[in-house]
Design a protein around this motif. Sequence first.
Motif, short mmCIF file in Angstrom:
data_model
loop_
_atom_site.label_atom_id
_atom_site.label_comp_id
_atom_site.label_asym_id
_atom_site.label_seq_id
_atom_site.Cartn_x
_atom_site.Cartn_y
_atom_site.Cartn_z
N ALA A 109 0.90 -1.11 0.07
CA ALA A 109 0.06 0.14 0.09
C ALA A 109 1.00 1.37 -0.08
CB ALA A 109 -0.84 0.11 1.23
N LEU A 110 1.83 1.43 0.79
CA LEU A 110 2.75 2.50 0.90
C LEU A 110 3.61 2.54 -0.53
CD1 LEU A 110 4.26 4.82 1.98
CD2 LEU A 110 5.68 3.16 3.19
N LEU A 111 3.94 1.54 -0.86
CA LEU A 111 4.60 1.41 -2.11
C LEU A 111 3.80 2.11 -3.24
CD1 LEU A 111 6.61 -1.92 -2.33
CD2 LEU A 111 7.62 0.38 -2.47
N TYR A 112 2.63 1.39 -3.50
CA TYR A 112 1.69 2.32 -4.21
C TYR A 112 1.35 3.61 -4.37
CZ TYR A 112 0.87 -1.81 -7.43
OH TYR A 112 0.83 -2.97 -8.17
N ALA A 113 1.34 4.05 -2.97
CA ALA A 113 1.21 5.59 -2.53
C ALA A 113 2.43 6.14 -3.03
CB ALA A 113 0.95 5.68 -1.26
N MET A 114 3.42 5.56 -2.87
CA MET A 114 4.85 6.50 -3.34
C MET A 114 4.70 6.52 -4.70
SD MET A 114 7.25 4.72 -0.39
CE MET A 114 8.70 5.47 -1.15
N LYS A 115 4.24 5.48 -5.66
CA LYS A 115 4.40 5.43 -6.71
C LYS A 115 3.37 6.62 -7.46
CE LYS A 115 4.05 2.92 -11.14
NZ LYS A 115 3.83 1.55 -11.89
N ALA A 116 2.39 6.60 -6.82
CA ALA A 116 1.35 7.65 -7.32
C ALA A 116 1.95 9.06 -7.13
CB ALA A 116 0.12 7.72 -6.34
N ALA A 151 10.78 -2.44 -3.35
CA ALA A 151 10.62 -1.54 -4.27
C ALA A 151 11.47 -1.54 -5.23
CB ALA A 151 11.39 -0.10 -3.34
N GLU A 152 12.66 -2.10 -5.23
CA GLU A 152 13.62 -2.64 -6.29
C GLU A 152 13.08 -3.70 -7.11
OE1 GLU A 152 18.23 -3.46 -7.57
OE2 GLU A 152 17.59 -2.56 -5.45
N ARG A 153 12.50 -4.88 -6.18
CA ARG A 153 12.22 -6.07 -6.80
C ARG A 153 10.89 -5.88 -7.66
NH1 ARG A 153 8.78 -9.78 -3.61
NH2 ARG A 153 8.57 -11.59 -4.93
N LEU A 154 10.04 -5.07 -7.37
CA LEU A 154 8.63 -4.94 -7.96
C LEU A 154 8.97 -3.66 -9.24
CD1 LEU A 154 6.36 -5.22 -5.17
CD2 LEU A 154 6.67 -6.97 -6.72
N GLY A 155 9.90 -2.96 -9.29
CA GLY A 155 10.01 -2.08 -10.18
C GLY A 155 9.17 -0.99 -10.04
N ILE A 156 8.54 -0.77 -8.76
CA ILE A 156 7.75 0.35 -8.36
C ILE A 156 8.46 1.47 -8.18
CG2 ILE A 156 6.20 1.10 -6.65
CD1 ILE A 156 5.11 -1.59 -6.57
N LEU A 157 9.61 1.51 -7.53
CA LEU A 157 10.51 2.71 -7.41
C LEU A 157 11.85 2.63 -7.51
CD1 LEU A 157 8.52 3.70 -3.81
CD2 LEU A 157 8.45 4.83 -6.03
N LYS A 158 12.47 3.67 -7.66
CA LYS A 158 13.99 3.64 -7.79
C LYS A 158 14.73 3.06 -6.69
CE LYS A 158 13.76 7.55 -10.82
NZ LYS A 158 12.33 8.23 -10.76
N PRO A 159 15.58 2.80 -6.64
CA PRO A 159 16.40 2.08 -5.35
C PRO A 159 16.89 3.27 -4.43
CG PRO A 159 17.53 1.07 -7.44
CD PRO A 159 16.57 1.99 -7.92
N ARG A 160 16.81 4.63 -4.98
CA ARG A 160 17.14 5.68 -4.04
C ARG A 160 16.21 5.48 -3.03
NH1 ARG A 160 17.39 10.77 -7.74
NH2 ARG A 160 17.40 11.64 -5.75
N ILE A 161 15.44 4.89 -2.82
CA ILE A 161 14.44 4.79 -1.65
C ILE A 161 15.14 4.59 -0.19
CG2 ILE A 161 13.78 2.60 -1.59
CD1 ILE A 161 11.00 3.32 -0.64
N ALA A 162 16.40 4.07 -0.24
CA ALA A 162 17.08 3.82 0.82
C ALA A 162 17.84 4.73 1.50
CB ALA A 162 17.76 2.30 0.64
#
Length: 164
Positions: A109-116, A151-162
Amino acid sequence: MRDPRFIAEHRGGSLDRESHACLVRWAVDCAERVIEYFEQRSNDPRPRNALEIGRKWANGEVKTGVAMKASVAAHAAAREVEGSAAISAARAAAQAVATAHFADHSVVALLYAMKALEVSGIYPNAEFQQQICKLPMHLRAPVESGVTFRAERLGILKPRIAER
């Protein structure tokens, strides 16, 4: 394979009911931050309804089956709307209410919110940090590591999240 830190006690895991309900409320809050992206594109009530059902589940007012049906409905709404931010917002709502069934959906849920946010031109790391800080201390590490792993595995966000 499910993350064992998110398996509810009644399923043989260590996640107590209070923590599970907390994750549902938190995931709903995460999705609610971006639901406007969906509602700007559609009058479909299913994603907003999913958020309401999630809160009701966390309060013990509805059964898990009701939450699962609300999740399926919100995913259907995501398939019917146009625009990446709108789709991601509906999926965030769907994953938030699905947390009632399996707690690790809270992470998605957080990942999709971040993708939005990201597809709307907003760098999502601040949202990530803000939402993680809203969790009780005992849930922060599992959620944070779950987000960064996916994040990286699903390709939802860039790895820069960490990056912090």
